[in-house]
Design a protein around this motif. Structure first.
Motif, PDB file in Angstrom:
ATOM      1  N   GLY A 151      -9.572   3.104 -10.447  1.00 24.44           N
ATOM      2  CA  GLY A 151      -8.315   3.507 -11.078  1.00 24.44           C
ATOM      3  C   GLY A 151      -8.380   3.367 -12.589  1.00 24.44           C
ATOM      4  O   GLY A 151      -7.927   4.239 -13.326  1.00 24.44           O
TER       5      GLY A 151
ATOM      6  N   PHE B 108       0.834  -1.203   0.000  1.00 30.97           N
ATOM      7  CA  PHE B 108       0.000   0.000   0.000  1.00 30.97           C
ATOM      8  C   PHE B 108       0.870   1.254   0.000  1.00 30.97           C
ATOM      9  O   PHE B 108       0.568   2.224  -0.699  1.00 30.97           O
ATOM     10  CB  PHE B 108      -0.949  -0.002   1.202  1.00 30.97           C
ATOM     11  CG  PHE B 108      -1.791   1.228   1.284  1.00 30.97           C
ATOM     12  CD1 PHE B 108      -2.871   1.394   0.443  1.00 30.97           C
ATOM     13  CD2 PHE B 108      -1.495   2.233   2.183  1.00 30.97           C
ATOM     14  CE1 PHE B 108      -3.646   2.542   0.490  1.00 30.97           C
ATOM     15  CE2 PHE B 108      -2.256   3.373   2.248  1.00 30.97           C
ATOM     16  CZ  PHE B 108      -3.339   3.531   1.400  1.00 30.97           C
TER      17      PHE B 108
ATOM     18  N   GLY C 105       1.423   6.510  -6.644  1.00 30.07           N
ATOM     19  CA  GLY C 105       0.202   7.243  -6.980  1.00 30.07           C
ATOM     20  C   GLY C 105       0.359   8.743  -6.781  1.00 30.07           C
ATOM     21  O   GLY C 105      -0.175   9.535  -7.556  1.00 30.07           O
TER      22      GLY C 105
ATOM     23  N   HIS D   3     -11.454   6.534  -6.500  1.00 30.26           N
ATOM     24  CA  HIS D   3     -10.167   5.844  -6.396  1.00 30.26           C
ATOM     25  C   HIS D   3      -9.404   6.323  -5.158  1.00 30.26           C
ATOM     26  O   HIS D   3      -8.878   5.515  -4.386  1.00 30.26           O
ATOM     27  CB  HIS D   3      -9.356   6.091  -7.670  1.00 30.26           C
ATOM     28  CG  HIS D   3      -8.043   5.381  -7.723  1.00 30.26           C
ATOM     29  ND1 HIS D   3      -7.945   4.015  -7.799  1.00 30.26           N
ATOM     30  CD2 HIS D   3      -6.771   5.847  -7.713  1.00 30.26           C
ATOM     31  CE1 HIS D   3      -6.664   3.666  -7.836  1.00 30.26           C
ATOM     32  NE2 HIS D   3      -5.942   4.775  -7.780  1.00 30.26           N
TER      33      HIS D   3
ATOM     34  N   SER E 289       1.800  -2.933  -7.676  1.00 31.03           N
ATOM     35  CA  SER E 289       1.481  -2.901  -6.246  1.00 31.03           C
ATOM     36  C   SER E 289      -0.029  -2.943  -6.025  1.00 31.03           C
ATOM     37  O   SER E 289      -0.502  -3.539  -5.048  1.00 31.03           O
ATOM     38  CB  SER E 289       2.107  -1.687  -5.566  1.00 31.03           C
ATOM     39  OG  SER E 289       1.675  -0.493  -6.159  1.00 31.03           O
ATOM     40  N   SER E 290      -0.803  -2.377  -6.933  1.00 27.15           N
ATOM     41  CA  SER E 290      -2.263  -2.442  -6.820  1.00 27.15           C
ATOM     42  C   SER E 290      -2.779  -3.854  -7.064  1.00 27.15           C
ATOM     43  O   SER E 290      -3.683  -4.322  -6.365  1.00 27.15           O
ATOM     44  CB  SER E 290      -2.912  -1.471  -7.801  1.00 27.15           C
ATOM     45  OG  SER E 290      -2.518  -0.156  -7.518  1.00 27.15           O
TER      46      SER E 290
ATOM     47  N   SER F 172     -10.166  -2.899  -2.117  1.00 24.64           N
ATOM     48  CA  SER F 172      -9.108  -3.042  -3.133  1.00 24.64           C
ATOM     49  C   SER F 172      -9.717  -3.268  -4.519  1.00 24.64           C
ATOM     50  O   SER F 172      -9.216  -2.737  -5.511  1.00 24.64           O
ATOM     51  CB  SER F 172      -8.149  -4.171  -2.762  1.00 24.64           C
ATOM     52  OG  SER F 172      -8.815  -5.402  -2.707  1.00 24.64           O
TER      53      SER F 172
ATOM     54  N   ALA G 214      -9.341  -0.603  -7.591  1.00 24.65           N
ATOM     55  CA  ALA G 214      -8.807  -1.013  -8.896  1.00 24.65           C
ATOM     56  C   ALA G 214      -9.749  -0.602 -10.026  1.00 24.65           C
ATOM     57  O   ALA G 214      -9.314  -0.061 -11.045  1.00 24.65           O
ATOM     58  CB  ALA G 214      -8.585  -2.519  -8.917  1.00 24.65           C
TER      59      ALA G 214
ATOM     60  N   ALA H  18      -8.683   4.112  -1.732  1.00 25.42           N
ATOM     61  CA  ALA H  18      -7.299   3.926  -1.289  1.00 25.42           C
ATOM     62  C   ALA H  18      -7.139   4.364   0.162  1.00 25.42           C
ATOM     63  O   ALA H  18      -6.492   3.674   0.962  1.00 25.42           O
ATOM     64  CB  ALA H  18      -6.352   4.705  -2.194  1.00 25.42           C
TER      65      ALA H  18
ATOM     66  N   ALA I 251       2.135   1.718  -3.462  1.00 22.51           N
ATOM     67  CA  ALA I 251       1.045   2.216  -4.321  1.00 22.51           C
ATOM     68  C   ALA I 251       0.750   3.682  -4.010  1.00 22.51           C
ATOM     69  O   ALA I 251       0.483   4.470  -4.925  1.00 22.51           O
ATOM     70  CB  ALA I 251      -0.209   1.367  -4.130  1.00 22.51           C
TER      71      ALA I 251
ATOM     72  N   HIS J 120       2.916   1.297  -9.828  1.00 25.59           N
ATOM     73  CA  HIS J 120       1.597   1.533  -9.240  1.00 25.59           C
ATOM     74  C   HIS J 120       0.646   0.390  -9.588  1.00 25.59           C
ATOM     75  O   HIS J 120      -0.090  -0.106  -8.727  1.00 25.59           O
ATOM     76  CB  HIS J 120       1.042   2.871  -9.741  1.00 25.59           C
ATOM     77  CG  HIS J 120      -0.198   3.317  -9.048  1.00 25.59           C
ATOM     78  ND1 HIS J 120      -0.196   3.755  -7.748  1.00 25.59           N
ATOM     79  CD2 HIS J 120      -1.486   3.397  -9.474  1.00 25.59           C
ATOM     80  CE1 HIS J 120      -1.435   4.077  -7.406  1.00 25.59           C
ATOM     81  NE2 HIS J 120      -2.231   3.857  -8.433  1.00 25.59           N
ATOM     82  N   HIS J 121       0.684  -0.043 -10.825  1.00 24.96           N
ATOM     83  CA  HIS J 121      -0.189  -1.141 -11.252  1.00 24.96           C
ATOM     84  C   HIS J 121       0.182  -2.444 -10.546  1.00 24.96           C
ATOM     85  O   HIS J 121      -0.695  -3.156 -10.050  1.00 24.96           O
ATOM     86  CB  HIS J 121      -0.089  -1.309 -12.771  1.00 24.96           C
ATOM     87  CG  HIS J 121      -0.990  -2.368 -13.301  1.00 24.96           C
ATOM     88  ND1 HIS J 121      -0.548  -3.638 -13.542  1.00 24.96           N
ATOM     89  CD2 HIS J 121      -2.305  -2.361 -13.601  1.00 24.96           C
ATOM     90  CE1 HIS J 121      -1.556  -4.371 -13.982  1.00 24.96           C
ATOM     91  NE2 HIS J 121      -2.637  -3.624 -14.035  1.00 24.96           N
TER      92      HIS J 121
END
Length: 182
Positions: free
Chosen positions: A114, A16, A23, A139, A78-79, A107, A111, A143, A19, A75-76
Protein backbone atom coordinates in the motif's frame (compact mmCIF):
# COMPACT_ATOMS: atom_id res chain seq x y z
CA UNK A 1 -8.47 -18.04 25.63
CA UNK A 2 -10.02 -19.58 22.51
CA UNK A 3 -13.13 -17.40 22.84
CA UNK A 4 -10.90 -14.32 23.09
CA UNK A 5 -9.04 -15.40 19.97
CA UNK A 6 -12.36 -15.87 18.19
CA UNK A 7 -13.45 -12.37 19.28
CA UNK A 8 -10.24 -10.85 17.90
CA UNK A 9 -10.72 -12.82 14.67
CA UNK A 10 -14.25 -11.44 14.28
CA UNK A 11 -12.99 -7.91 14.94
CA UNK A 12 -10.35 -8.44 12.25
CA UNK A 13 -13.04 -9.37 9.76
CA UNK A 14 -14.92 -6.15 10.51
CA UNK A 15 -11.70 -4.13 10.23
CA UNK A 16 -11.07 -5.84 6.90
CA UNK A 17 -14.54 -4.86 5.66
CA UNK A 18 -13.85 -1.22 6.61
CA UNK A 19 -10.46 -1.35 4.86
CA UNK A 20 -12.11 -2.93 1.81
CA UNK A 21 -14.90 -0.34 1.62
CA UNK A 22 -12.59 2.64 2.11
CA UNK A 23 -10.10 1.09 -0.33
CA UNK A 24 -12.85 0.77 -2.95
CA UNK A 25 -13.62 4.48 -2.55
CA UNK A 26 -9.95 5.38 -2.87
CA UNK A 27 -9.44 3.07 -5.86
CA UNK A 28 -12.10 5.00 -7.78
CA UNK A 29 -9.89 8.11 -7.77
CA UNK A 30 -6.46 6.47 -7.72
CA UNK A 31 -4.23 6.29 -10.83
CA UNK A 32 -1.70 3.42 -10.54
CA UNK A 33 0.98 4.81 -12.82
CA UNK A 34 4.60 5.83 -12.39
CA UNK A 35 4.41 8.16 -15.40
CA UNK A 36 5.64 11.67 -14.56
CA UNK A 37 2.97 14.40 -14.78
CA UNK A 38 2.86 18.03 -13.64
CA UNK A 39 0.71 18.56 -10.56
CA UNK A 40 -2.51 20.32 -11.47
CA UNK A 41 -4.51 20.16 -8.24
CA UNK A 42 -5.73 22.89 -5.95
CA UNK A 43 -2.59 23.22 -3.80
CA UNK A 44 -0.82 26.22 -5.34
CA UNK A 45 2.78 25.68 -4.05
CA UNK A 46 2.92 22.36 -5.91
CA UNK A 47 1.37 23.58 -9.15
CA UNK A 48 3.32 22.29 -12.21
CA UNK A 49 5.82 20.34 -10.07
CA UNK A 50 6.59 17.03 -11.82
CA UNK A 51 5.56 13.91 -9.88
CA UNK A 52 4.29 10.45 -10.61
CA UNK A 53 0.67 10.10 -11.65
CA UNK A 54 0.12 7.85 -8.61
CA UNK A 55 1.35 10.49 -6.17
CA UNK A 56 -0.58 13.18 -8.05
CA UNK A 57 -3.78 11.18 -7.64
CA UNK A 58 -3.07 10.65 -3.92
CA UNK A 59 -2.66 14.40 -3.46
CA UNK A 60 -5.85 15.08 -5.41
CA UNK A 61 -7.75 12.54 -3.28
CA UNK A 62 -6.47 14.27 -0.15
CA UNK A 63 -7.00 17.86 -1.24
CA UNK A 64 -9.71 17.91 -3.91
CA UNK A 65 -12.06 14.96 -3.30
CA UNK A 66 -14.79 15.53 -0.73
CA UNK A 67 -14.16 13.14 2.15
CA UNK A 68 -10.86 12.02 0.64
CA UNK A 69 -8.71 12.70 3.69
CA UNK A 70 -11.26 10.99 5.93
CA UNK A 71 -11.30 7.91 3.70
CA UNK A 72 -7.50 7.80 3.54
CA UNK A 73 -7.30 8.03 7.32
CA UNK A 74 -10.01 5.40 7.77
CA UNK A 75 -8.22 3.09 5.33
CA UNK A 76 -4.90 3.65 7.09
CA UNK A 77 -6.34 3.14 10.59
CA UNK A 78 -8.17 -0.04 9.67
CA UNK A 79 -5.04 -1.34 7.94
CA UNK A 80 -2.90 -0.62 11.00
CA UNK A 81 -5.49 -2.41 13.12
CA UNK A 82 -5.30 -5.38 10.78
CA UNK A 83 -1.54 -5.62 11.31
CA UNK A 84 -1.72 -5.15 15.08
CA UNK A 85 -4.77 -7.38 15.34
CA UNK A 86 -3.15 -10.22 13.44
CA UNK A 87 -0.17 -10.05 15.81
CA UNK A 88 -2.55 -10.32 18.80
CA UNK A 89 -4.54 -13.03 17.01
CA UNK A 90 -1.37 -15.04 16.35
CA UNK A 91 -0.16 -14.58 19.94
CA UNK A 92 -3.50 -15.72 21.38
CA UNK A 93 -3.25 -18.85 19.25
CA UNK A 94 0.37 -19.29 20.35
CA UNK A 95 1.38 -19.29 16.66
CA UNK A 96 -0.09 -22.76 16.20
CA UNK A 97 -2.56 -21.85 13.48
CA UNK A 98 -1.45 -21.57 9.88
CA UNK A 99 -4.19 -19.01 9.22
CA UNK A 100 -2.80 -16.69 11.90
CA UNK A 101 0.71 -16.85 10.49
CA UNK A 102 -0.57 -16.41 6.94
CA UNK A 103 -2.72 -13.47 8.08
CA UNK A 104 0.23 -11.85 9.79
CA UNK A 105 2.44 -12.16 6.71
CA UNK A 106 -0.32 -11.01 4.35
CA UNK A 107 -1.20 -7.97 6.45
CA UNK A 108 2.45 -6.89 6.56
CA UNK A 109 2.84 -7.48 2.83
CA UNK A 110 -0.37 -5.57 2.11
CA UNK A 111 0.78 -2.63 4.23
CA UNK A 112 4.15 -2.44 2.48
CA UNK A 113 2.50 -2.73 -0.93
CA UNK A 114 0.00 0.00 0.00
CA UNK A 115 2.82 2.38 0.80
CA UNK A 116 4.62 1.37 -2.39
CA UNK A 117 1.55 2.02 -4.52
CA UNK A 118 1.26 5.60 -3.23
CA UNK A 119 4.77 6.17 -4.65
CA UNK A 120 5.83 8.59 -1.96
CA UNK A 121 7.65 6.94 0.95
CA UNK A 122 9.56 4.29 -1.01
CA UNK A 123 10.43 6.42 -4.05
CA UNK A 124 14.09 7.01 -3.14
CA UNK A 125 14.82 3.48 -1.95
CA UNK A 126 15.68 0.22 -3.68
CA UNK A 127 11.99 -0.73 -3.45
CA UNK A 128 11.16 2.48 -5.34
CA UNK A 129 12.42 0.88 -8.56
CA UNK A 130 9.49 -1.54 -8.56
CA UNK A 131 6.71 -0.20 -10.84
CA UNK A 132 3.73 1.39 -9.10
CA UNK A 133 1.29 -0.87 -10.95
CA UNK A 134 3.06 -3.94 -9.53
CA UNK A 135 2.83 -2.49 -5.99
CA UNK A 136 -0.87 -1.83 -6.51
CA UNK A 137 -1.52 -5.33 -7.81
CA UNK A 138 0.41 -6.81 -4.89
CA UNK A 139 -1.63 -4.69 -2.48
CA UNK A 140 -4.91 -5.92 -3.97
CA UNK A 141 -3.73 -9.54 -4.06
CA UNK A 142 -2.54 -9.45 -0.42
CA UNK A 143 -5.86 -7.89 0.66
CA UNK A 144 -7.84 -10.58 -1.14
CA UNK A 145 -5.72 -13.38 0.35
CA UNK A 146 -5.99 -11.85 3.84
CA UNK A 147 -9.78 -11.71 3.52
CA UNK A 148 -9.88 -15.38 2.49
CA UNK A 149 -7.62 -16.36 5.42
CA UNK A 150 -9.75 -14.44 7.93
CA UNK A 151 -13.06 -15.84 6.70
CA UNK A 152 -11.71 -19.41 6.47
CA UNK A 153 -10.32 -19.20 10.01
CA UNK A 154 -13.53 -17.69 11.34
CA UNK A 155 -15.61 -20.45 9.77
CA UNK A 156 -13.28 -23.11 11.17
CA UNK A 157 -13.45 -21.66 14.68
CA UNK A 158 -17.24 -21.28 14.49
CA UNK A 159 -17.58 -25.05 14.10
CA UNK A 160 -16.16 -25.69 17.57
CA UNK A 161 -17.67 -22.60 19.23
CA UNK A 162 -20.71 -21.23 17.39
CA UNK A 163 -21.12 -17.47 17.24
CA UNK A 164 -24.19 -16.02 18.86
CA UNK A 165 -25.85 -12.74 17.81
CA UNK A 166 -24.65 -11.17 21.07
CA UNK A 167 -21.08 -12.27 20.35
CA UNK A 168 -21.22 -10.83 16.83
CA UNK A 169 -22.70 -7.56 18.13
CA UNK A 170 -19.96 -7.32 20.76
CA UNK A 171 -17.23 -7.88 18.19
CA UNK A 172 -18.78 -5.33 15.82
CA UNK A 173 -19.07 -2.69 18.56
CA UNK A 174 -15.52 -3.31 19.72
CA UNK A 175 -14.20 -3.07 16.14
CA UNK A 176 -15.99 0.25 15.54
CA UNK A 177 -14.78 1.56 18.89
CA UNK A 178 -11.18 0.62 18.18
CA UNK A 179 -11.22 1.99 14.62
CA UNK A 180 -12.55 5.39 15.66
CA UNK A 181 -10.57 5.51 18.90
CA UNK A 182 -7.22 5.63 17.10
Amino acid sequence: MERMRQLVGEMLIYCFVVALASGAFLAYFYVPSGRMVPYGGSYEPLRNIPMSAAYDSVLKISLDVRGGVFMRQLHHQSSVLLVVGTVVWALLGRFRYAFALAGLGLSLLGALAGYGSADDLLADTVLGRIPVLLWYGLHLLAALALGVALVASSRREAVSQPRTPAFMALSLCLAVLVIFWL
